[in-house]
Scaffold this motif. Structure first.
Motif, PDB file in Angstrom:
ATOM      1  N   SER A   1       0.812  -1.221   0.000  1.00  0.00           N
ATOM      2  CA  SER A   1       0.000   0.000   0.000  1.00  0.00           C
ATOM      3  C   SER A   1       0.841   1.265   0.000  1.00  0.00           C
TER       4      SER A   1
ATOM      5  N   LEU B   1      -5.057  11.833  -2.481  1.00  0.00           N
ATOM      6  CA  LEU B   1      -6.246  10.992  -2.404  1.00  0.00           C
ATOM      7  C   LEU B   1      -6.284   9.971  -3.534  1.00  0.00           C
ATOM      8  N   THR B   2      -5.734  10.316  -4.693  1.00  0.00           N
ATOM      9  CA  THR B   2      -5.626   9.330  -5.770  1.00  0.00           C
ATOM     10  C   THR B   2      -4.718   8.180  -5.358  1.00  0.00           C
TER      11      THR B   2
ATOM     12  N   ARG C   1      -6.594   6.022  -2.926  1.00  0.00           N
ATOM     13  CA  ARG C   1      -7.595   5.185  -3.605  1.00  0.00           C
ATOM     14  C   ARG C   1      -6.954   3.975  -4.277  1.00  0.00           C
TER      15      ARG C   1
ATOM     16  N   ILE D   1      -5.795   1.404  -1.466  1.00  0.00           N
ATOM     17  CA  ILE D   1      -6.808   0.594  -0.784  1.00  0.00           C
ATOM     18  C   ILE D   1      -7.265  -0.564  -1.663  1.00  0.00           C
ATOM     19  N   GLY D   2      -7.334  -0.335  -2.986  1.00  0.00           N
ATOM     20  CA  GLY D   2      -7.685  -1.433  -3.884  1.00  0.00           C
ATOM     21  C   GLY D   2      -6.641  -2.530  -3.881  1.00  0.00           C
TER      22      GLY D   2
ATOM     23  N   GLU E   1     -13.644   1.414  -2.843  1.00  0.00           N
ATOM     24  CA  GLU E   1     -13.202   2.264  -3.944  1.00  0.00           C
ATOM     25  C   GLU E   1     -14.112   3.476  -4.113  1.00  0.00           C
ATOM     26  N   GLN E   2     -15.432   3.244  -4.100  1.00  0.00           N
ATOM     27  CA  GLN E   2     -16.376   4.329  -4.328  1.00  0.00           C
ATOM     28  C   GLN E   2     -16.373   5.343  -3.183  1.00  0.00           C
TER      29      GLN E   2
ATOM     30  N   LEU F   1     -13.758   6.211  -1.396  1.00  0.00           N
ATOM     31  CA  LEU F   1     -12.588   7.050  -1.590  1.00  0.00           C
ATOM     32  C   LEU F   1     -12.717   7.937  -2.822  1.00  0.00           C
ATOM     33  N   VAL F   2     -13.403   7.458  -3.862  1.00  0.00           N
ATOM     34  CA  VAL F   2     -13.662   8.296  -5.036  1.00  0.00           C
ATOM     35  C   VAL F   2     -14.531   9.490  -4.650  1.00  0.00           C
TER      36      VAL F   2
ATOM     37  N   ALA G   1     -12.420  11.935  -2.808  1.00  0.00           N
ATOM     38  CA  ALA G   1     -11.543  12.647  -3.741  1.00  0.00           C
ATOM     39  C   ALA G   1     -12.301  13.707  -4.519  1.00  0.00           C
TER      40      ALA G   1
END
Length: 305
Positions: free
Chosen positions: A184, A231-232, A235, A238-239, A288-289, A291-292, A295
């Motif tokens: 990570s 933040l990108t 994201r 985390i994936g 994912e969503q 964190l999107v 962002a």
């Protein structure tokens, strides 16, 4: 003196005009957003085209997936059909938090155990990676020092680090957390460093003129500018972390969604394996969503008249 006084007297008027212009821009933006969210009306009739474009393609995609799954199940008796898998899922989620011992727990406990490991490993990676990314991006000496190390270690598979974790920590749980940490940290370091390096030089020149301290440069200039890049990286990290934990738990055992998949394979319960695949995908999508959305909340765009 008389030449200066009119300019001073006109200053409030100019500020008032600027405020009025700002209010007008906000009203125009709100009006545009309101129009964009309303359904389109053509010829006095409500247009449902946006709704169909948003709903129909995903539904058709899911139907296509189920049909392919059904065909494979017909051709291969070892693969359970969608209806049989759905029946097993209903039974499985009717009591997801049962506990019959350390190695026989419901899928809910296994998901929570995996999320806990991901949270710890990911949190440690953020605590180390984000500040390190700031320093690498801020100081060229540190950039030259750490870039070869990052280039060397980043391509290494996270599971290759698992034996090192077992050797150092002498336990499976911290070894799995170590694997999450090491996989990570790279996206957060790289994206944060790139964000710092792309801060306009004019900002840094102003900081030098004002003789700002390094702390104020980081908090007042770098952090707001770097936040979208950071933040990108978070994201992406985390994936990757959620991918790694499943494989790590298959090797280390214990409670966790990865171990649960491996245990069901040993029991030849393919329906539960398919259910686990769907659950892993849904949890990863939710992470994912979230964190999107965060962002997007911190992304800023210029307002155009």
């Amino acid at each position: 003196m008389s030449a200066i006084m009119p300019a001073v007297e006109n200053a409030p008027v100019s500020a008032s005009a600027d405020n009025g212009k700002a209010e007008q821009v906000m009203q125009n933006t709100a009006a545009s957003a309101s129009v964009a969210t309303k359904p389109k009306v053509k010829g006095g009739k409500l247009s449902l085209r946006p709704f169909f474009l948003a709903v129909v393609p995903p539904v058709l995609g899911l139907i296509f997936l189920v049909l392919v799954w059904e065909i494979i199940a017909v051709k291969n008796s070892g693969i359970p059909s969608p209806s049989l898998t759905l029946k097993s899922a209903i039974e499985l989620f009717s009591d997801p938090f049962y506990s019959n011992g350390p190695n026989d727990q419901g899928i809910g406990w296994n998901i929570l155990a995996s999320l806990k490991r991901v949270g710890v490993g990911f949190g440690l990676a953020a605590l180390v990676g984000i500040p390190l990314g700031f320093m690498i991006g801020r100081f060229s000496f540190l950039s030259g020092m750490f870039n070869p190390i990052i280039s060397l270690l980043k391509p290494v598979s996270p599971l290759a680090w698992l034996p090192i974790g077992l050797l150092v920590f002498k336990a499976a749980d911290p070894a799995a957390i170590w694997s999450i940490f090491i996989c990570s940290i790279w996206p957060m370091i790289i994206n944060t460093a790139v964000g710092v390096q792309r801060v306009p030089q004019d900002y840094m020149n102003v900081a030098k003129v004002l003789n700002l301290s390094e702390w104020k440069i980081i908090t007042k200039i770098l952090f707001p500018s770097v936040l979208p890049y950071m933040l990108t990286g978070v994201r992406l990290a985390i994936g990757t972390a959620w991918l790694v934990i499943v494989a790590a738990e298959m090797l280390t055992g214990g409670v966790g969604i990865g171990f649960w998949v491996w245990d069901e394979w040993n029991n030849l319960n393919v329906a539960h394996i398919i259910i686990a695949i769907v659950v892993i995908g849904i949890v990863g999508l939710v992470l994912e969503q979230v964190l999107v959305a965060i962002a997007k909340f911190f992304s800023y765009e210029d307002v155009k008249n």
